[in-house]
Write a protein that holds these residues in place. Structure first.
Motif, PDB file in Angstrom:
ATOM      1  N   PHE A  19      -4.103 -16.017   1.872  1.00 24.29           N
ATOM      2  CA  PHE A  19      -3.403 -14.996   0.605  1.00 24.29           C
ATOM      3  C   PHE A  19      -2.266 -15.218   1.255  1.00 24.29           C
ATOM      4  O   PHE A  19      -2.386 -14.229   2.758  1.00 24.29           O
ATOM      5  CB  PHE A  19      -3.719 -13.344   0.051  1.00 24.29           C
ATOM      6  CG  PHE A  19      -3.376 -12.688  -0.477  1.00 24.29           C
ATOM      7  CD1 PHE A  19      -2.956 -12.225  -1.598  1.00 24.29           C
ATOM      8  CD2 PHE A  19      -2.346 -11.109   0.480  1.00 24.29           C
ATOM      9  CE1 PHE A  19      -1.779 -11.441  -2.372  1.00 24.29           C
ATOM     10  CE2 PHE A  19      -1.448 -10.833  -0.062  1.00 24.29           C
ATOM     11  CZ  PHE A  19      -1.375 -10.679  -1.500  1.00 24.29           C
ATOM     12  N   GLY A  21       1.657 -12.634   0.852  1.00 23.29           N
ATOM     13  CA  GLY A  21       2.210 -11.424   0.326  1.00 23.29           C
ATOM     14  C   GLY A  21       3.142 -11.639   0.811  1.00 23.29           C
ATOM     15  O   GLY A  21       4.318 -12.313   2.087  1.00 23.29           O
ATOM     16  N   THR A  22       4.360 -11.852   0.265  1.00 25.33           N
ATOM     17  CA  THR A  22       6.153 -11.859  -0.084  1.00 25.33           C
ATOM     18  C   THR A  22       6.243 -10.609  -0.399  1.00 25.33           C
ATOM     19  O   THR A  22       6.494  -9.618  -0.804  1.00 25.33           O
ATOM     20  CB  THR A  22       6.387 -13.290  -0.755  1.00 25.33           C
ATOM     21  OG1 THR A  22       5.618 -12.605  -2.438  1.00 25.33           O
ATOM     22  CG2 THR A  22       5.811 -14.475  -0.321  1.00 25.33           C
ATOM     23  N   ARG A  24       8.735  -8.557  -2.636  1.00 25.55           N
ATOM     24  CA  ARG A  24       9.304  -8.697  -3.955  1.00 25.55           C
ATOM     25  C   ARG A  24      10.894  -8.487  -3.927  1.00 25.55           C
ATOM     26  O   ARG A  24      11.314  -7.523  -2.843  1.00 25.55           O
ATOM     27  CB  ARG A  24       8.323  -8.565  -4.776  1.00 25.55           C
ATOM     28  CG  ARG A  24       7.879  -6.803  -4.950  1.00 25.55           C
ATOM     29  CD  ARG A  24       7.283  -6.964  -5.947  1.00 25.55           C
ATOM     30  NE  ARG A  24       6.347  -5.129  -5.682  1.00 25.55           N
ATOM     31  CZ  ARG A  24       5.729  -4.766  -4.803  1.00 25.55           C
ATOM     32  NH1 ARG A  24       4.580  -5.300  -4.785  1.00 25.55           N
ATOM     33  NH2 ARG A  24       5.282  -3.248  -5.307  1.00 25.55           N
ATOM     34  N   ASP A  27      10.433  -2.290  -7.402  1.00 21.02           N
ATOM     35  CA  ASP A  27       9.139  -1.765  -7.056  1.00 21.02           C
ATOM     36  C   ASP A  27       9.678  -0.402  -7.728  1.00 21.02           C
ATOM     37  O   ASP A  27      10.874  -0.276  -7.643  1.00 21.02           O
ATOM     38  CB  ASP A  27       9.333  -1.391  -6.012  1.00 21.02           C
ATOM     39  CG  ASP A  27       8.244  -0.679  -5.700  1.00 21.02           C
ATOM     40  OD1 ASP A  27       7.531  -0.758  -6.064  1.00 21.02           O
ATOM     41  OD2 ASP A  27       7.671   0.030  -4.638  1.00 21.02           O
ATOM     42  N   HIS A  67       0.180  -9.857  10.247  1.00 18.02           N
ATOM     43  CA  HIS A  67       1.100  -8.960   9.158  1.00 18.02           C
ATOM     44  C   HIS A  67       2.032  -8.397  10.521  1.00 18.02           C
ATOM     45  O   HIS A  67       2.018  -8.452  11.517  1.00 18.02           O
ATOM     46  CB  HIS A  67       0.264  -7.746   8.865  1.00 18.02           C
ATOM     47  CG  HIS A  67       1.232  -6.841   8.212  1.00 18.02           C
ATOM     48  ND1 HIS A  67       2.739  -6.808   8.340  1.00 18.02           N
ATOM     49  CD2 HIS A  67       0.897  -6.338   6.792  1.00 18.02           C
ATOM     50  CE1 HIS A  67       3.308  -5.748   6.833  1.00 18.02           C
ATOM     51  NE2 HIS A  67       2.197  -6.807   6.019  1.00 18.02           N
ATOM     52  N   LEU A  77       7.374 -13.870   3.911  1.00 17.98           N
ATOM     53  CA  LEU A  77       6.373 -13.662   3.419  1.00 17.98           C
ATOM     54  C   LEU A  77       6.032 -12.219   4.892  1.00 17.98           C
ATOM     55  O   LEU A  77       6.906 -11.875   5.765  1.00 17.98           O
ATOM     56  CB  LEU A  77       5.427 -14.585   4.854  1.00 17.98           C
ATOM     57  CG  LEU A  77       5.011 -16.405   3.924  1.00 17.98           C
ATOM     58  CD1 LEU A  77       5.003 -17.089   4.509  1.00 17.98           C
ATOM     59  CD2 LEU A  77       4.563 -16.155   2.838  1.00 17.98           C
ATOM     60  N   VAL A  79       2.368 -11.202   4.898  1.00 17.78           N
ATOM     61  CA  VAL A  79       1.015 -10.845   5.458  1.00 17.78           C
ATOM     62  C   VAL A  79       0.916 -12.063   4.723  1.00 17.78           C
ATOM     63  O   VAL A  79       1.096 -12.795   3.650  1.00 17.78           O
ATOM     64  CB  VAL A  79       0.520  -9.349   5.151  1.00 17.78           C
ATOM     65  CG1 VAL A  79       0.200  -9.214   2.985  1.00 17.78           C
ATOM     66  CG2 VAL A  79      -0.834  -9.379   5.817  1.00 17.78           C
ATOM     67  N   ARG A  96     -10.397 -11.220  -0.692  1.00 20.58           N
ATOM     68  CA  ARG A  96      -9.618 -10.018  -1.556  1.00 20.58           C
ATOM     69  C   ARG A  96     -10.364  -8.280  -0.379  1.00 20.58           C
ATOM     70  O   ARG A  96      -9.130  -8.237  -0.571  1.00 20.58           O
ATOM     71  CB  ARG A  96     -10.504  -9.737  -2.546  1.00 20.58           C
ATOM     72  CG  ARG A  96      -9.852  -8.600  -3.452  1.00 20.58           C
ATOM     73  CD  ARG A  96     -10.706  -8.777  -4.990  1.00 20.58           C
ATOM     74  NE  ARG A  96     -12.218  -7.941  -4.844  1.00 20.58           N
ATOM     75  CZ  ARG A  96     -12.150  -7.572  -3.972  1.00 20.58           C
ATOM     76  NH1 ARG A  96     -11.629  -5.947  -3.934  1.00 20.58           N
ATOM     77  NH2 ARG A  96     -13.555  -6.534  -3.712  1.00 20.58           N
ATOM     78  N   ILE A  99      -7.418  -8.415   2.508  1.00 19.78           N
ATOM     79  CA  ILE A  99      -5.916  -8.043   2.504  1.00 19.78           C
ATOM     80  C   ILE A  99      -6.292  -6.354   1.699  1.00 19.78           C
ATOM     81  O   ILE A  99      -5.737  -5.599   2.208  1.00 19.78           O
ATOM     82  CB  ILE A  99      -5.176  -8.841   1.289  1.00 19.78           C
ATOM     83  CG1 ILE A  99      -3.948  -8.101   1.434  1.00 19.78           C
ATOM     84  CG2 ILE A  99      -5.790  -8.425   0.156  1.00 19.78           C
ATOM     85  CD1 ILE A  99      -3.448  -8.824   2.548  1.00 19.78           C
ATOM     86  N   ASP A 100      -7.047  -6.022   0.633  1.00 16.49           N
ATOM     87  CA  ASP A 100      -7.309  -4.584   0.349  1.00 16.49           C
ATOM     88  C   ASP A 100      -7.508  -3.920   2.000  1.00 16.49           C
ATOM     89  O   ASP A 100      -7.375  -2.500   1.403  1.00 16.49           O
ATOM     90  CB  ASP A 100      -8.109  -4.388  -0.731  1.00 16.49           C
ATOM     91  CG  ASP A 100      -7.993  -4.653  -1.830  1.00 16.49           C
ATOM     92  OD1 ASP A 100      -6.434  -5.940  -2.197  1.00 16.49           O
ATOM     93  OD2 ASP A 100      -8.579  -5.784  -2.783  1.00 16.49           O
ATOM     94  N   LYS A 103      -4.166  -3.151   3.605  1.00 13.41           N
ATOM     95  CA  LYS A 103      -3.646  -2.689   3.252  1.00 13.41           C
ATOM     96  C   LYS A 103      -3.930  -0.990   3.187  1.00 13.41           C
ATOM     97  O   LYS A 103      -3.144  -0.336   3.161  1.00 13.41           O
ATOM     98  CB  LYS A 103      -3.492  -3.040   1.479  1.00 13.41           C
ATOM     99  CG  LYS A 103      -3.006  -4.392   1.780  1.00 13.41           C
ATOM    100  CD  LYS A 103      -1.711  -4.574   0.250  1.00 13.41           C
ATOM    101  CE  LYS A 103      -1.237  -3.842  -0.142  1.00 13.41           C
ATOM    102  NZ  LYS A 103       0.154  -3.424   0.041  1.00 13.41           N
TER     103      LYS A 103
END
Length: 125
Positions: A19, A21-22, A24, A27, A67, A77, A79, A96, A99-100, A103
């Motif tokens: 995975f 994470g970028t 974005r 928001d 991270h 990037l 994470v 999954r 990463i969850d 976070k």
């Protein structure tokens, strides 16, 4: 990404889940121009604890998580996590959960900078 994938590669792995994470560009309806991540001094130890917990819960062969901290632009990037397991289903689920949990439990915060010049702090990664 290549370093994280290489870190979990193993001949016994039938599945590698990765995975990325970028940053974005929006928001909550606001235009995001950049982020700044900060981490508590305990973040590395907490990330290791989370990784060990996930590895013990699933049939993990190898696990890697990175991270970034500091200033990041849209598209960068933030994470990257990867998990290798004997089977793809385990790899997907372990990735999954990794990463969850990262976070929610690792003390990393982000400051979002918006196009209108304002900013806000967000708890968690």
């Amino acid at each position: 990404m290549d370093e994280v994938r290489a870190a979990v590669s193993d001949p016994a792995a039938g599945g590698i889940a990765l995975f990325a994470g970028t940053v974005r560009d929006q928001d909550g309806g606001q235009h995001v121009v950049r982020l700044s991540y900060s981490a508590h001094p305990s973040a590395a130890a907490e990330l290791r604890r989370v990784a060990e917990k996930v590895a013990a819960e699933f049939g993990v062969i190898a696990l890697a998580a990175v991270h970034r901290v500091g200033d990041l632009d849209v598209g960068d990037l933030a994470v990257v996590v990867a998990v290798s397991c004997p089977h793809r289903g385990e790899a997907f689920e372990a990735c999954r959960v990794l990463i969850d949990t990262l976070k929610h439990e690792v003390p990393i915060w982000k400051q979002q900078w918006f196009g209108n010049g304002s900013s806000e702090w967000v708890g968690g990664a």
